[in-house]
Scaffold this active site. Structure first.
Site, PDB file in Angstrom:
ATOM      1  N   LYS A   1      -5.190   0.775   6.426  1.00 41.48           N
ATOM      2  CA  LYS A   1      -6.087   1.286   5.546  1.00 41.48           C
ATOM      3  C   LYS A   1      -6.478   0.589   4.256  1.00 41.48           C
ATOM      4  CE  LYS A   1      -2.358   3.849   3.729  1.00 41.48           C
ATOM      5  NZ  LYS A   1      -1.353   4.927   3.802  1.00 41.48           N
TER       6      LYS A   1
ATOM      7  N   TYR B   1      -8.578  -9.700 -27.747  1.00 39.39           N
ATOM      8  CA  TYR B   1      -8.868  -8.140 -28.425  1.00 39.39           C
ATOM      9  C   TYR B   1      -7.714  -7.583 -28.713  1.00 39.39           C
ATOM     10  CZ  TYR B   1     -13.459  -8.163 -25.712  1.00 39.39           C
ATOM     11  OH  TYR B   1     -14.557  -8.375 -24.897  1.00 39.39           O
TER      12      TYR B   1
HETATM   13  C1  LIG Z   1      -0.105   4.615   3.863  1.00 40.03           C
HETATM   14  C2  LIG Z   1       0.803   5.307   5.065  1.00 40.03           C
HETATM   15  C3  LIG Z   1       1.800   4.690   5.770  1.00 40.03           C
HETATM   16  C4  LIG Z   1       1.979   3.072   5.400  1.00 40.03           C
HETATM   17  O1  LIG Z   1       2.882   3.333   4.483  1.00 40.03           O
HETATM   18  P1  LIG Z   1       3.997   2.099   3.866  1.00 40.03           P
HETATM   19  O2  LIG Z   1       4.823   2.466   2.808  1.00 40.03           O
HETATM   20  O3  LIG Z   1       2.976   1.225   3.332  1.00 40.03           O
HETATM   21  O4  LIG Z   1       4.776   1.536   5.217  1.00 40.03           O
HETATM   22  C5  LIG Z   1       2.305   5.455   6.912  1.00 40.03           C
HETATM   23  N1  LIG Z   1       1.901   6.468   7.162  1.00 40.03           N
HETATM   24  C6  LIG Z   1       1.098   7.276   6.483  1.00 40.03           C
HETATM   25  C7  LIG Z   1       0.664   8.732   6.947  1.00 40.03           C
HETATM   26  C8  LIG Z   1       0.312   6.732   5.394  1.00 40.03           C
HETATM   27  O5  LIG Z   1      -0.578   7.271   4.796  1.00 40.03           O
END
Ligand SMILES: *Cc1c(COP(=O)(O)O)cnc(C)c1O
Length: 375
Positions: free
Chosen positions: A39, A272
């Site tokens: 993702k 800044y």
């Molecule tokens: C993002 C996510 C993961 C992965 O999490 P990590 O901490 O990056 O391993 C796994 N399961 C779900 C449901 C997620 O939303």
């Protein structure tokens, strides 16, 4: 890389990600499936490139947050099963069916919506049931008094026409954090998840081919929770406090260059807000990266970057497109020298801490302006 791109870039090592995949693979039980979480553009590393790699390496499943992310992968030639972790509005049911995506179902009402679309269109989709065991985000509530009704709702969802219940999963809130309290919380989540699965089997005769709960934290700290499939994200990219145990390697080096170097007398304010004032004759480099590239402004004056000749303390406010670094003691660093903002040498965890955030957010914040260069 052409010269135009040699301003600020993210060097992505597919080789390191492959190494991480293999290291995690050999750490999990034989026969356990591997789902790669890709993702948010694979945590900034490029979803299509990373997914192609994982497919080639023999991963079993991919997960994304939303339908658009899933479509990008399928259109890009990814044939692995893809689980959508978030909500997809039921009017997109036909897209789910056409592309063969696996949709997460988080309550009975949504299951019914998908099912009525399925019946209307005469199609089917694969679903994974999500159980809320303590994250208090998405998922069927099953804790305490809600156990019986939660299990019943899951059973009803699984029996609806047009929905093929392939999997069931839950998500941990503190599996990546140390301390007894967090261990107890995670074990409690896991045990509730298992009780839900047993009740579905015992009372309703429903079982699932793929039961999964292990995010990165659980893969490292709770190997007994691997079940049928693990679901790491951050670990795959080689980041996090826990990446050390498996000798993982960072997937990304966030790089910039020195645009110019100037000398200032003692007492000169920089950038800044004039928050930093030189306390000696100083040689200050202007780096070609700012918060519009994903360098967090909140880390202003609290971080340092890696040069081939030692760490360069960042000074003054980080601007939109540039920031300054003190090169007084690094006379070998010249205009055009490369500087690593985070990656192999400059620890992302330290930069994240300086900005009051976590590595996840920094990885996702590397913006579109920053070209990804694949090694
Ligand atoms: C993002 C996510 C993961 C992965 O999490 P990590 O901490 O990056 O391993 C796994 N399961 C779900 C449901 C997620 O939303």
């Amino acid at each position: 890389m052409n010269d135009l791109q040699k301003r600020t870039w993210a060097e992505i090592s597919l080789e390191n990600i492959r190494h991480n995949y293999e290291a995690i693979r050999s750490d999990i039980p034989k026969g356990c499936r591997f789902l790669g979480v890709v993702k948010a553009d694979a945590y900034g590393h490029g979803a299509l490139r990373v997914s192609s790699l994982l497919q080639q390496c023999g991963a079993d499943y991919l997960a994304v947050s939303c339908l658009d992310e899933a479509v990008e992968l399928r259109d890009g030639g990814i044939t692995l099963p893809i689980l959508i972790l978030g909500h997809t509005p039921p009017q997109y049911f036909s897209v789910l069916a056409d592309y063969g995506f696996t949709q997460t179902v988080t309550n009975l009402a949504k299951a019914r919506e998908y099912s009525s679309e399925a019946v209307r269109l005469g199609r089917e989709i694969r679903i994974h049931i999500k159980v809320d065991t303590g994250m208090s985000r998405l998922g069927f509530l099953c804790d305490g008094d809600l156990f019986e009704s939660g299990v019943e709702h899951i059973a009803s969802s699984c029996r609806l026409p047009g929905l093929l219940a392939e999997g069931i999963y839950t998500h941990f809130a503190v599996s990546d954090e140390t301390g007894e309290e967090n261990r107890v919380f995670t074990e409690k989540q896991f045990s509730l998840f298992q009780r839900v699965i047993s009740a579905l089997q015992g009372k309703y005769g429903i079982s699932f081919a793929i039961r999964h709960c292990a995010n990165s934290g659980a893969v490292v700290h709770y190997p007994h929770m691997a079940l049928d499939m693990v679901r790491p994200g951050l670990l795959l990219y080689g980041y996090g406090d826990d990446s050390g145990r498996l000798a993982l390697r960072p997937g990304m080096r966030f790089m910039t260059t020195v645009s110019t170097i100037k000398h200032y007398g003692k007492g000169t304010s920089i950038s800044y807000g004039c928050h930093f004032v030189t306390d000696r004759h100083s040689r200050i480099g202007v780096l070609a990266a700012g918060y519009a590239d994903g360098l967090p402004r909140a880390a202003s004056g609290k971080c340092s970057f890696y040069t081939s000749f030692g760490p360069a303390p960042q000074v003054g406010s980080i601007c939109m497109d540039m920031c300054m670094a003190d090169l007084t003691d690094l006379y070998e660093v010249k205009v055009g020298s490369e500087v690593e903002l985070f990656g192999e040498h400059a620890d992302i965890g330290r930069l994240a801490a300086a900005a009051g955030t976590i590595p996840y957010e920094l990885l996702c914040s590397v913006t579109r302006r920053v070209p990804r260069i694949y090694k």
